[in-house]
Write an enzyme that holds these catalytic residues in place. Structure first.
Site, PDB file in Angstrom:
ATOM      1  N   LYS A 168      -9.592  -2.458   2.168  1.00 38.60           N
ATOM      2  CA  LYS A 168      -9.290  -1.279   2.988  1.00 38.60           C
ATOM      3  C   LYS A 168     -10.146  -0.079   2.565  1.00 38.60           C
ATOM      4  CE  LYS A 168      -6.118  -3.749   4.863  1.00 38.60           C
ATOM      5  NZ  LYS A 168      -6.092  -4.147   6.269  1.00 38.60           N
ATOM      6  N   TYR A 176      -1.883  -3.692  -6.744  1.00 43.11           N
ATOM      7  CA  TYR A 176      -1.509  -4.475  -5.574  1.00 43.11           C
ATOM      8  C   TYR A 176      -2.477  -4.339  -4.395  1.00 43.11           C
ATOM      9  CZ  TYR A 176       1.137  -6.992  -2.193  1.00 43.11           C
ATOM     10  OH  TYR A 176       1.502  -7.946  -1.284  1.00 43.11           O
ATOM     11  N   ARG A 207       0.837  -1.189   0.000  1.00 42.54           N
ATOM     12  CA  ARG A 207       0.000   0.000   0.000  1.00 42.54           C
ATOM     13  C   ARG A 207       0.880   1.250   0.000  1.00 42.54           C
ATOM     14  NH1 ARG A 207      -1.846   0.855   4.334  1.00 42.54           N
ATOM     15  NH2 ARG A 207      -1.120  -0.968   5.464  1.00 42.54           N
ATOM     16  N   CYS A 245       1.357  -7.254  11.917  1.00 41.73           N
ATOM     17  CA  CYS A 245       1.697  -7.342  13.335  1.00 41.73           C
ATOM     18  C   CYS A 245       0.991  -8.501  14.033  1.00 41.73           C
ATOM     19  CB  CYS A 245       1.393  -6.026  14.042  1.00 41.73           C
ATOM     20  SG  CYS A 245       2.512  -4.701  13.552  1.00 41.73           S
ATOM     21  N   SER A 275      -0.849  -3.360  10.416  1.00 41.13           N
ATOM     22  CA  SER A 275      -0.538  -4.280   9.322  1.00 41.13           C
ATOM     23  C   SER A 275       0.740  -5.069   9.614  1.00 41.13           C
ATOM     24  CB  SER A 275      -0.366  -3.488   8.034  1.00 41.13           C
ATOM     25  OG  SER A 275      -1.543  -2.760   7.771  1.00 41.13           O
ATOM     26  N   HIS A 293     -10.034  -2.380  12.032  1.00 45.46           N
ATOM     27  CA  HIS A 293      -8.950  -3.224  11.496  1.00 45.46           C
ATOM     28  C   HIS A 293      -8.627  -4.308  12.534  1.00 45.46           C
ATOM     29  CE1 HIS A 293      -4.570  -3.314   9.702  1.00 45.46           C
ATOM     30  NE2 HIS A 293      -5.350  -4.200   9.117  1.00 45.46           N
ATOM     31  N   ASP A 326      -8.808  -9.793   9.542  1.00 48.27           N
ATOM     32  CA  ASP A 326      -8.318  -8.454   9.202  1.00 48.27           C
ATOM     33  C   ASP A 326      -9.324  -7.337   9.472  1.00 48.27           C
ATOM     34  OD1 ASP A 326      -6.051  -6.982   8.062  1.00 48.27           O
ATOM     35  OD2 ASP A 326      -7.346  -6.541   6.360  1.00 48.27           O
ATOM     36  N   ARG A 334       2.182 -12.206  -0.328  1.00 54.92           N
ATOM     37  CA  ARG A 334       0.916 -12.594   0.309  1.00 54.92           C
ATOM     38  C   ARG A 334       0.291 -13.796  -0.374  1.00 54.92           C
ATOM     39  NH1 ARG A 334      -1.457  -8.774   4.383  1.00 54.92           N
ATOM     40  NH2 ARG A 334       0.174  -7.215   4.592  1.00 54.92           N
TER      41      ARG A 334
HETATM   42  P1  GTP Z   1      -2.047  -7.568   7.763  1.00 49.06           P
HETATM   43  O1  GTP Z   1      -2.608  -8.618   6.866  1.00 49.06           O
HETATM   44  O2  GTP Z   1      -0.977  -6.745   7.091  1.00 49.06           O
HETATM   45  O3  GTP Z   1      -3.086  -6.680   8.360  1.00 49.06           O
HETATM   46  O4  GTP Z   1      -1.186  -8.314   8.921  1.00 49.06           O
HETATM   47  P2  GTP Z   1      -1.536  -9.196  10.213  1.00 49.06           P
HETATM   48  O5  GTP Z   1      -1.743  -8.301  11.385  1.00 49.06           O
HETATM   49  O6  GTP Z   1      -2.593 -10.185   9.903  1.00 49.06           O
HETATM   50  O7  GTP Z   1      -0.129  -9.939  10.471  1.00 49.06           O
HETATM   51  P3  GTP Z   1       0.263 -11.488  10.376  1.00 49.06           P
HETATM   52  O8  GTP Z   1      -0.472 -12.344  11.339  1.00 49.06           O
HETATM   53  O9  GTP Z   1       0.219 -11.884   8.943  1.00 49.06           O
HETATM   54  O10 GTP Z   1       1.781 -11.449  10.869  1.00 49.06           O
HETATM   55  C1  GTP Z   1       2.776 -10.687  10.236  1.00 49.06           C
HETATM   56  C2  GTP Z   1       4.143 -11.184  10.596  1.00 49.06           C
HETATM   57  O11 GTP Z   1       4.310 -11.209  12.023  1.00 49.06           O
HETATM   58  C3  GTP Z   1       4.410 -12.601  10.103  1.00 49.06           C
HETATM   59  O12 GTP Z   1       5.721 -12.668   9.570  1.00 49.06           O
HETATM   60  C4  GTP Z   1       4.303 -13.436  11.345  1.00 49.06           C
HETATM   61  O13 GTP Z   1       5.083 -14.592  11.280  1.00 49.06           O
HETATM   62  C5  GTP Z   1       4.748 -12.487  12.455  1.00 49.06           C
HETATM   63  N1  GTP Z   1       4.095 -12.818  13.757  1.00 49.06           N
HETATM   64  C6  GTP Z   1       2.769 -13.034  13.963  1.00 49.06           C
HETATM   65  N2  GTP Z   1       2.519 -13.381  15.252  1.00 49.06           N
HETATM   66  C7  GTP Z   1       3.721 -13.375  15.894  1.00 49.06           C
HETATM   67  C8  GTP Z   1       4.121 -13.651  17.242  1.00 49.06           C
HETATM   68  O14 GTP Z   1       3.327 -13.999  18.128  1.00 49.06           O
HETATM   69  N3  GTP Z   1       5.453 -13.525  17.524  1.00 49.06           N
HETATM   70  C9  GTP Z   1       6.364 -13.153  16.556  1.00 49.06           C
HETATM   71  N4  GTP Z   1       7.647 -13.057  16.921  1.00 49.06           N
HETATM   72  N5  GTP Z   1       6.021 -12.906  15.270  1.00 49.06           N
HETATM   73  C10 GTP Z   1       4.713 -13.006  14.934  1.00 49.06           C
HETATM   74  C1  SPV Z   2      -2.712  -4.421   5.479  1.00 50.31           C
HETATM   75  O1  SPV Z   2      -1.759  -3.800   4.984  1.00 50.31           O
HETATM   76  O2  SPV Z   2      -3.181  -4.154   6.614  1.00 50.31           O
HETATM   77  C2  SPV Z   2      -3.303  -5.561   4.750  1.00 50.31           C
HETATM   78  C3  SPV Z   2      -2.828  -5.835   3.384  1.00 50.31           C
HETATM   79  O3  SPV Z   2      -4.160  -6.242   5.285  1.00 50.31           O
HETATM   80  S1  SPV Z   2      -3.503  -4.797   2.160  1.00 50.31           S
HETATM   81  O4  SPV Z   2      -4.750  -5.418   1.688  1.00 50.31           O
HETATM   82  O5  SPV Z   2      -2.543  -4.698   1.057  1.00 50.31           O
HETATM   83  O6  SPV Z   2      -3.786  -3.499   2.708  1.00 50.31           O
HETATM   84 MN    MN Z   3      -4.658  -5.510   7.380  1.00 45.84          MN
END
Ligand code: GTP
Ligand code: SPV
Ligand code: MN
Length: 586
Positions: free
Chosen positions: A206, A197, A69, A250, A248, A226, A273, A367
């Site tokens: 979003k 993208y 983004r 996290c 995002s 979110h 999400d 992704r």
């Molecule tokens: P968006 O789709 O961007 O909104 O992200 P999200 O909040 O769904 O994040 P996601 O769960 O995909 O995690 C993002 C990254 O953080 C990945 O590389 C995970 O492996 C890492 N991660 C998630 N949970 C943990 C955790 O409990 N500990 C650690 N060290 N890393 C984590």
């Molecule tokens: C984020 O960035 O929080 C996402 C991926 O969930 S995107 O759809 O590209 O915004």
């Molecule tokens: Mn997101």
């Protein structure tokens, strides 16, 4: 497919301006998807994966300048600048007409314009909303089919009504110089040009479900957040639903699919999400996941960290910007070790070898797109028109220092302050520097379609209307030691923190009151079977009033940016925290 007059009329207008060669109404059928996939394979924009190991699955490589983004090119076009607020880029609607609309003139020449109707939310739910995205990207059409309830179902839902969110998307020439993502909250319209993208192009996500929906929720008394949504059942069979807002990349997807490292606990994934929340007839907060699929971060996803995601990824997946093994299977950093001397094709399409090539093989924001029903922990509630009742709300971010593993807000208003002062280190999900702490209230800074001062006020108002408001917590899985290693094991062990949270909800777990809120006592967390020594746990749960006073100063400056739109009770929370910290520091 039954047509809708208002949609037809609007599509005609857009086509007159963008001049596509062909028009295609998407019905969401399997045969349509197979046809689009075949044409994309032929044009080279999809690479089929091994049909035995990954049936129905493809790799897509986006333009290397278009991999995340772009927040600096994302705008809110409200009549008054003040209604966009200090955290949004504002565009005068007249300038949008004058500067951005001309970029769409003839932008679809020689291309097909796909008309993609979709429903956000369970079919037949009074909380659901219809949108229509017109796009010249077959990739977008295929993704929307996995991410939303797409096609004929949406036109049925709309009937002969004219209330739908209008999304106009064109790849344009993909130049970042001519890339704009513009939102018109008043007319419920989105224009996106120059990007193919993720959140820039899949306008349901979003743009509609957060930026436009947050405004609609503000006007109508509900919330678009979110947040992931998860159901957790304890060994005694008691179930609670929890919603969590992390910025995002996290950890939302991972927490939504967690495999508990404690015996007898069960997890149900509802959303990963986005979360729309309404006050139910019982006065509780109820949540629906408007989406029907996941657009999840690939790097870091493995059988060890997220086995449910891995199980979901066995077939019918679109992978974007991952690396490719020579046996036509996907690979990314953190999946499994590459074999010695193994050569791969990286996300740009170049040959890659560990230790020999610069940069990662998969893009850090690579992704997967997959339908939610393929995830083993997704249950029936994702389709429940009423949604699920929320017992706890969790805010969290990436903080190498300062924020303890978990703490509980003192009450709803204090919880709103905790959310409003959320700080997290930036990630690869958006372009720009990575690892820089920034204020990201409720993980919504990139996604709130109006002035966040008013948004805080809306949160406070919602609290007043709730009979039994969810308890509010803050977590941080990302504390590191001097060598930069994570102090907390995370992933499946996060159930230990959720257990404490749910025991607090049930008034059964001990806590120690600190200036920032309630922190687990030394023995309150179930650490059975975990090899964490006492000093490390002490560090994870420590609250340092001096460091928090510095944080308070930073947050005070941030909140000042909202000027007269900052609710006075949030200001009062700020002063009360300052006083509590002052007392505990002296
Ligand atoms: P968006 O789709 O961007 O909104 O992200 P999200 O909040 O769904 O994040 P996601 O769960 O995909 O995690 C993002 C990254 O953080 C990945 O590389 C995970 O492996 C890492 N991660 C998630 N949970 C943990 C955790 O409990 N500990 C650690 N060290 N890393 C984590
Ligand atoms: C984020 O960035 O929080 C996402 C991926 O969930 S995107 O759809 O590209 O915004
Ligand atoms: Mn997101």
């Amino acid at each position: 497919m039954s047509m809708n007059k208002a949609v037809e009329e609007w599509v005609k207008q857009v086509a007159e301006h963008t001049k596509p060669e062909r028009l295609r109404w998407c019905d969401g059928s399997d045969s349509e998807a197979r046809e689009l996939e075949a044409s994309m394979v032929e044009s080279g924009s999809l690479v089929p994966l091994d049909p035995k190991k990954f049936p129905g699955s493809f790799l897509h490589r986006s333009d290397p300048t278009d991999v995340a983004r772009t927040e600096h090119l994302t705008f809110i076009a409200s009549a008054n600048r003040a209604d966009a607020g200090p955290t949004n880029n504002w565009m005068n609607p007249a300038n949008a007409e004058g500067d951005v609309w001309p970029l769409f003139a003839g932008s679809m020449k020689g291309r097909t314009m796909f008309v993609v109707p979709y429903v956000m939310g369970p079919a037949g739910s009074k909380h659901s909303r219809v949108g229509v995205e017109v796009t010249d990207s077959a990739y977008v059409a295929l993704n929307l089919r996995l991410m939303t309830r797409m096609g004929a179902v949406a036109l049925r839902e709309l009937g002969d009504g004219d209330r739908f969110v209008k999304g106009i998307h064109s790849l344009g020439d993909l130049s970042p110089e001519r890339r704009f993502i513009v939102h018109f909250p008043a007319k419920r319209e989105i224009w996106s040009i120059g990007s193919g993208y993720g959140g820039n192009a899949l306008l349901s996500k979003k743009c509609h479900a957060l930026r436009i929906a947050s405004v609609e929720g503000f006007e109508q008394g509900w919330m678009a957040e979110h947040m992931m949504i998860v159901g957790i059942t304890n060994p005694q069979g008691k179930k609670h639903y929890v919603a969590a807002a992390f910025p995002s990349a996290c950890g939302k997807t991972n927490l939504a699919m967690l495999v508990p490292n404690l015996p007898g606990w069960k997890v149900e994934t509802v959303g990963d999400d986005i979360c729309w929340m309404h006050i139910g007839e019982d006065g509780r907060l109820w949540a629906v996941n408007p989406e029907a699929g996941f657009f999840g971060v690939a790097p870091g996803t493995s059988v060890k960290t997220n086995p449910n995601a891995m199980a979901a990824l066995g077939h019918d997946v679109i992978f974007t910007n991952v690396a490719l093994r020579d046996d036509l299977t996907p690979w990314w950093e953190g999946m499994d070790p590459v074999r010695e001397h193994e050569q791969l094709t990286d996300w740009r399409g170049s040959r890659w070898q560990k230790g020999q090539s610069t940069g990662p093989a998969a893009h850090p924001n690579a992704r997967f797109t997959v339908a939610a029903r393929q995830c083993p922990t997704v249950g029936a509630s994702i389709a429940d028109p009423r949604g699920v009742p929320i017992s706890a709300i969790i805010f969290g971010g990436r903080r190498a220092r300062l924020a303890p593993l978990v703490y509980e807000a003192r009450d709803w208003n204090h919880g709103v302050y905790v959310g409003a002062t959320l700080v997290s280190e930036t990630t690869a999900a958006a372009t720009g520097a990575v690892g820089v702490p920034r204020n990201d209230p409720m993980a919504m800074v990139p996604f709130c379609g109006y002035n966040m001062g008013d948004y805080f006020g809306h949160w406070l108002q919602m609290g007043k209307r709730l009979v039994n408001p969810p308890r509010i917590f803050h977590v941080n899985w990302f504390r590191t030691n001097e060598e930069g290693k994570f102090l907390w094991p995370g992933f499946g062990d996060n159930i230990r923190v959720l257990k404490w949270i749910l025991e607090r909800v049930d008034n059964r777990a001990p806590a120690r009151a600190t200036a920032i809120g309630n922190v687990p006592t030394a023995d309150a967390l179930d650490l059975a079977g975990l090899d964490l020594n006492v000093p490390r746990m002490d560090e994870l749960l420590a609250v340092d009033p001096g460091a928090w006073l510095e944080e308070l100063t930073r947050n005070g400056a941030f909140l000042q940016r909202f000027e007269d739109r900052l609710p006075s009770s949030l200001q009062a929370e700020h002063h009360a925290l300052r006083d509590r910290l002052g007392r505990s520091a002296s």
